[in-house]
Write a protein that holds these residues in place. Sequence first.
Motif, PDB file in Angstrom:
ATOM      1  N   ARG A  53     -12.791 -17.325 -12.600  1.00  0.00           N
ATOM      2  CA  ARG A  53     -12.524 -16.815 -11.261  1.00  0.00           C
ATOM      3  C   ARG A  53     -12.049 -15.359 -11.352  1.00  0.00           C
ATOM      4  NH1 ARG A  53     -15.336 -20.785 -10.057  1.00  0.00           N
ATOM      5  NH2 ARG A  53     -14.624 -22.413  -8.633  1.00  0.00           N
ATOM      6  N   ALA A  54     -12.398 -14.576 -10.329  1.00  0.00           N
ATOM      7  CA  ALA A  54     -12.052 -13.136 -10.326  1.00  0.00           C
ATOM      8  C   ALA A  54     -10.691 -12.912  -9.678  1.00  0.00           C
ATOM      9  CB  ALA A  54     -13.120 -12.369  -9.549  1.00  0.00           C
ATOM     10  N   SER A  56      -7.694  -9.618  -9.111  1.00  0.00           N
ATOM     11  CA  SER A  56      -7.347  -8.207  -9.307  1.00  0.00           C
ATOM     12  C   SER A  56      -6.159  -8.072 -10.242  1.00  0.00           C
ATOM     13  CB  SER A  56      -6.943  -7.578  -7.979  1.00  0.00           C
ATOM     14  OG  SER A  56      -7.953  -7.750  -7.038  1.00  0.00           O
ATOM     15  N   LEU A  68      -1.632 -11.915  -8.855  1.00  0.00           N
ATOM     16  CA  LEU A  68      -1.061 -12.586  -7.684  1.00  0.00           C
ATOM     17  C   LEU A  68      -2.211 -13.327  -7.019  1.00  0.00           C
ATOM     18  CD1 LEU A  68       1.417 -12.811  -5.730  1.00  0.00           C
ATOM     19  CD2 LEU A  68       0.466 -10.833  -4.535  1.00  0.00           C
ATOM     20  N   TYR A  69      -2.135 -14.653  -6.954  1.00  0.00           N
ATOM     21  CA  TYR A  69      -3.296 -15.366  -6.420  1.00  0.00           C
ATOM     22  C   TYR A  69      -2.941 -16.378  -5.349  1.00  0.00           C
ATOM     23  CZ  TYR A  69      -2.130 -19.208  -9.670  1.00  0.00           C
ATOM     24  OH  TYR A  69      -1.500 -20.223 -10.350  1.00  0.00           O
ATOM     25  N   ARG A  70      -3.916 -16.544  -4.471  1.00  0.00           N
ATOM     26  CA  ARG A  70      -3.799 -17.521  -3.386  1.00  0.00           C
ATOM     27  C   ARG A  70      -4.469 -18.813  -3.844  1.00  0.00           C
ATOM     28  NH1 ARG A  70      -3.394 -18.092   2.260  1.00  0.00           N
ATOM     29  NH2 ARG A  70      -4.811 -19.684   2.989  1.00  0.00           N
ATOM     30  N   ARG A  72      -6.641 -21.603  -3.245  1.00  0.00           N
ATOM     31  CA  ARG A  72      -7.666 -21.633  -2.223  1.00  0.00           C
ATOM     32  C   ARG A  72      -8.598 -22.833  -2.335  1.00  0.00           C
ATOM     33  NH1 ARG A  72     -10.084 -15.768  -1.063  1.00  0.00           N
ATOM     34  NH2 ARG A  72     -11.082 -16.233   0.909  1.00  0.00           N
ATOM     35  N   GLY A  73      -9.023 -23.116  -3.550  1.00  0.00           N
ATOM     36  CA  GLY A  73      -9.989 -24.201  -3.757  1.00  0.00           C
ATOM     37  C   GLY A  73      -9.751 -24.840  -5.110  1.00  0.00           C
ATOM     38  N   LYS A  74     -10.799 -25.431  -5.642  1.00  0.00           N
ATOM     39  CA  LYS A  74     -10.673 -26.223  -6.872  1.00  0.00           C
ATOM     40  C   LYS A  74     -10.069 -25.450  -8.045  1.00  0.00           C
ATOM     41  CE  LYS A  74     -13.343 -30.053  -8.444  1.00  0.00           C
ATOM     42  NZ  LYS A  74     -14.575 -30.769  -8.217  1.00  0.00           N
ATOM     43  N   GLY A  75     -10.615 -24.255  -8.291  1.00  0.00           N
ATOM     44  CA  GLY A  75     -10.190 -23.482  -9.465  1.00  0.00           C
ATOM     45  C   GLY A  75      -8.725 -23.077  -9.399  1.00  0.00           C
ATOM     46  N   THR A  76      -8.317 -22.539  -8.279  1.00  0.00           N
ATOM     47  CA  THR A  76      -6.925 -22.067  -8.162  1.00  0.00           C
ATOM     48  C   THR A  76      -5.948 -23.246  -8.062  1.00  0.00           C
ATOM     49  OG1 THR A  76      -7.455 -21.612  -5.847  1.00  0.00           O
ATOM     50  CG2 THR A  76      -7.305 -19.720  -7.315  1.00  0.00           C
ATOM     51  N   ALA A 117      -2.661  -7.660  -3.530  1.00  0.00           N
ATOM     52  CA  ALA A 117      -2.778  -7.860  -4.983  1.00  0.00           C
ATOM     53  C   ALA A 117      -3.546  -6.712  -5.637  1.00  0.00           C
ATOM     54  CB  ALA A 117      -3.468  -9.194  -5.277  1.00  0.00           C
ATOM     55  N   GLU A 218     -14.676  -7.832  -2.007  1.00  0.00           N
ATOM     56  CA  GLU A 218     -14.494  -9.084  -2.743  1.00  0.00           C
ATOM     57  C   GLU A 218     -15.612 -10.049  -2.411  1.00  0.00           C
ATOM     58  OE1 GLU A 218     -10.633 -10.818  -2.553  1.00  0.00           O
ATOM     59  OE2 GLU A 218      -9.712  -9.083  -3.512  1.00  0.00           O
ATOM     60  N   GLU A 219     -16.618 -10.106  -3.280  1.00  0.00           N
ATOM     61  CA  GLU A 219     -17.713 -11.051  -3.092  1.00  0.00           C
ATOM     62  C   GLU A 219     -17.539 -12.208  -4.070  1.00  0.00           C
ATOM     63  OE1 GLU A 219     -20.203 -11.089  -0.840  1.00  0.00           O
ATOM     64  OE2 GLU A 219     -19.127  -9.401   0.041  1.00  0.00           O
ATOM     65  N   HIS A 220     -18.201 -13.317  -3.797  1.00  0.00           N
ATOM     66  CA  HIS A 220     -18.186 -14.424  -4.755  1.00  0.00           C
ATOM     67  C   HIS A 220     -18.795 -13.932  -6.070  1.00  0.00           C
ATOM     68  CE1 HIS A 220     -17.792 -16.615  -1.000  1.00  0.00           C
ATOM     69  NE2 HIS A 220     -17.253 -17.560  -1.719  1.00  0.00           N
TER      70      HIS A 220
HETATM   71  C1  FAD Z   1     -13.042  -8.503  -7.494  1.00  0.00           C
HETATM   72  C2  FAD Z   1     -12.263  -9.659  -6.917  1.00  0.00           C
HETATM   73  C3  FAD Z   1     -10.881  -9.629  -6.977  1.00  0.00           C
HETATM   74  C4  FAD Z   1     -10.142 -10.702  -6.453  1.00  0.00           C
HETATM   75  N1  FAD Z   1      -8.783 -10.646  -6.531  1.00  0.00           N
HETATM   76  C5  FAD Z   1      -8.042 -11.677  -6.068  1.00  0.00           C
HETATM   77  C6  FAD Z   1      -6.626 -11.661  -6.202  1.00  0.00           C
HETATM   78  O1  FAD Z   1      -6.040 -10.734  -6.759  1.00  0.00           O
HETATM   79  N2  FAD Z   1      -5.940 -12.723  -5.706  1.00  0.00           N
HETATM   80  C7  FAD Z   1      -6.563 -13.784  -5.088  1.00  0.00           C
HETATM   81  O2  FAD Z   1      -5.898 -14.717  -4.646  1.00  0.00           O
HETATM   82  N3  FAD Z   1      -7.905 -13.822  -4.965  1.00  0.00           N
HETATM   83  C8  FAD Z   1      -8.660 -12.811  -5.454  1.00  0.00           C
HETATM   84  N4  FAD Z   1     -10.031 -12.851  -5.347  1.00  0.00           N
HETATM   85  C9  FAD Z   1     -10.646 -14.053  -4.742  1.00  0.00           C
HETATM   86  C10 FAD Z   1     -10.681 -15.160  -5.791  1.00  0.00           C
HETATM   87  O3  FAD Z   1     -11.660 -14.851  -6.752  1.00  0.00           O
HETATM   88  C11 FAD Z   1     -11.028 -16.488  -5.119  1.00  0.00           C
HETATM   89  O4  FAD Z   1     -10.014 -16.837  -4.205  1.00  0.00           O
HETATM   90  C12 FAD Z   1     -11.138 -17.584  -6.156  1.00  0.00           C
HETATM   91  O5  FAD Z   1     -12.292 -17.398  -6.931  1.00  0.00           O
HETATM   92  C13 FAD Z   1     -11.198 -18.938  -5.484  1.00  0.00           C
HETATM   93  O6  FAD Z   1     -11.458 -19.896  -6.487  1.00  0.00           O
HETATM   94  P1  FAD Z   1     -11.278 -21.429  -6.172  1.00  0.00           P
HETATM   95  O7  FAD Z   1     -12.008 -22.196  -7.223  1.00  0.00           O
HETATM   96  O8  FAD Z   1      -9.852 -21.770  -5.970  1.00  0.00           O
HETATM   97  O9  FAD Z   1     -11.984 -21.594  -4.778  1.00  0.00           O
HETATM   98  P2  FAD Z   1     -13.429 -22.144  -4.478  1.00  0.00           P
HETATM   99  O10 FAD Z   1     -13.373 -23.646  -4.514  1.00  0.00           O
HETATM  100  O11 FAD Z   1     -14.448 -21.468  -5.348  1.00  0.00           O
HETATM  101  O12 FAD Z   1     -13.588 -21.622  -2.989  1.00  0.00           O
HETATM  102  C14 FAD Z   1     -12.627 -21.975  -1.976  1.00  0.00           C
HETATM  103  C15 FAD Z   1     -12.924 -21.181  -0.714  1.00  0.00           C
HETATM  104  O13 FAD Z   1     -12.681 -19.789  -0.952  1.00  0.00           O
HETATM  105  C16 FAD Z   1     -13.851 -19.029  -0.662  1.00  0.00           C
HETATM  106  N5  FAD Z   1     -13.966 -17.969  -1.683  1.00  0.00           N
HETATM  107  C17 FAD Z   1     -14.013 -18.135  -3.006  1.00  0.00           C
HETATM  108  N6  FAD Z   1     -14.147 -16.925  -3.624  1.00  0.00           N
HETATM  109  C18 FAD Z   1     -14.173 -15.991  -2.659  1.00  0.00           C
HETATM  110  C19 FAD Z   1     -14.309 -14.585  -2.635  1.00  0.00           C
HETATM  111  N7  FAD Z   1     -14.458 -13.864  -3.748  1.00  0.00           N
HETATM  112  N8  FAD Z   1     -14.312 -13.966  -1.445  1.00  0.00           N
HETATM  113  C20 FAD Z   1     -14.191 -14.666  -0.315  1.00  0.00           C
HETATM  114  N9  FAD Z   1     -14.070 -16.002  -0.250  1.00  0.00           N
HETATM  115  C21 FAD Z   1     -14.058 -16.653  -1.404  1.00  0.00           C
HETATM  116  C22 FAD Z   1     -14.999 -20.027  -0.779  1.00  0.00           C
HETATM  117  O14 FAD Z   1     -16.100 -19.654   0.030  1.00  0.00           O
HETATM  118  C23 FAD Z   1     -14.385 -21.297  -0.262  1.00  0.00           C
HETATM  119  O15 FAD Z   1     -14.372 -21.319   1.150  1.00  0.00           O
HETATM  120  C24 FAD Z   1     -10.787 -11.809  -5.850  1.00  0.00           C
HETATM  121  C25 FAD Z   1     -12.190 -11.832  -5.797  1.00  0.00           C
HETATM  122  C26 FAD Z   1     -12.917 -10.769  -6.315  1.00  0.00           C
HETATM  123  C27 FAD Z   1     -14.401 -10.819  -6.286  1.00  0.00           C
END
Ligand code: FAD
Length: 256
Positions: A53-54, A56, A68-70, A72-76, A117, A218-220
Amino acid sequence: MSRYFKAEIRENRPVHTVHNLLTLNVPLSMPEPRPGQFFMVEVNKGTDPLLKRAFSLFRKTAQGVQILYRIRGKGTEILKDMKEGSEIEVLGPLGTCYPLPSGDTIPLIIAGGIGIASVFSLVEQLSGRATVFYGARTKNDLLMHKELKGFAKEILVSTDDGSAGQKGTIADSLSAFLSRPQSPTPKYRIYACGPHPLLKIVSEIAREFKISANISMEEHMACGIGACLGCVVRTRDGYTRVCKEGPVFEAREIVW
Ligand SMILES: Cc1cc2nc3c(=O)[nH]c(=O)nc-3n(C[C@H](O)[C@H](O)[C@H](O)COP(=O)(O)OP(=O)(O)OC[C@H]3O[C@@H](n4cnc5c(N)ncnc54)[C@H](O)[C@@H]3O)c2cc1C
Ligand code: FES
């Protein structure tokens, strides 16, 4: 220089109901990370989820690299339960960074929600020069606000519900700030990270006031290294990869 390394979790603590601060012990051979860059972090030893997972760069301190991360889904969800002493694979620092402003330029830094972040280390590096526009849903969602105060010249807070600072969006507050009569008009540069709609409005404001702006997209992301084309965005020169040519772009390059 290899950007792949194994890092030990030094600390992984909650800073809010759905946000954690992760501190990683990183090898000395890791290239120095710059504000705006990111890391691809392993969140699971198994195959679900398989992809890193990406995140910053939040800060680099004497304790290590901080993220610093939120949650959000499975990975976090899995990441938040990882314990001190665990070893995880990391790739980074990756991508482009925020270009520093020239000496006579006033940096205006816009952070929407978890966008803080990405810009926090920029505010820190600019030690006392930056005016920060920090927006969140409520007062309780203003993460790291106290820490930010130590590095910013001024922080203008906006919340959706008015529980702290101005009621409304940081885009409104940026627009009002730039519309004040000023003579002579100072030279500004805008830096922004946050949700897409905010970045779009900030880009429009920058164009209206003829101010250079850098935004972090911030793209997937799947690979994080430019190989899968999963993270492309449309620019004036065609489609381009956020992980390689970004995440920090000149705002005027992006086609919304
Ligand atoms: C360059 C970059 C820097 C980032 N920096 C941070 C950071 O510092 N802190 C932080 O909390 N998060 C950051 N993110 C977002 C972070 O990568 C995602 O929140 C994380 O991958 C979610 O993983 P997950 O398995 O928990 O969620 P998933 O199960 O993969 O997804 C859960 C939900 O989040 C949405 N989602 C997942 N990734 C993204 C994304 N990149 N943009 C928008 N929606 C998304 C999905 O569509 C889905 O609705 C960054 C993303 C990028 C591309
Ligand atoms: S994430 Fe694979 S090319 Fe950007």
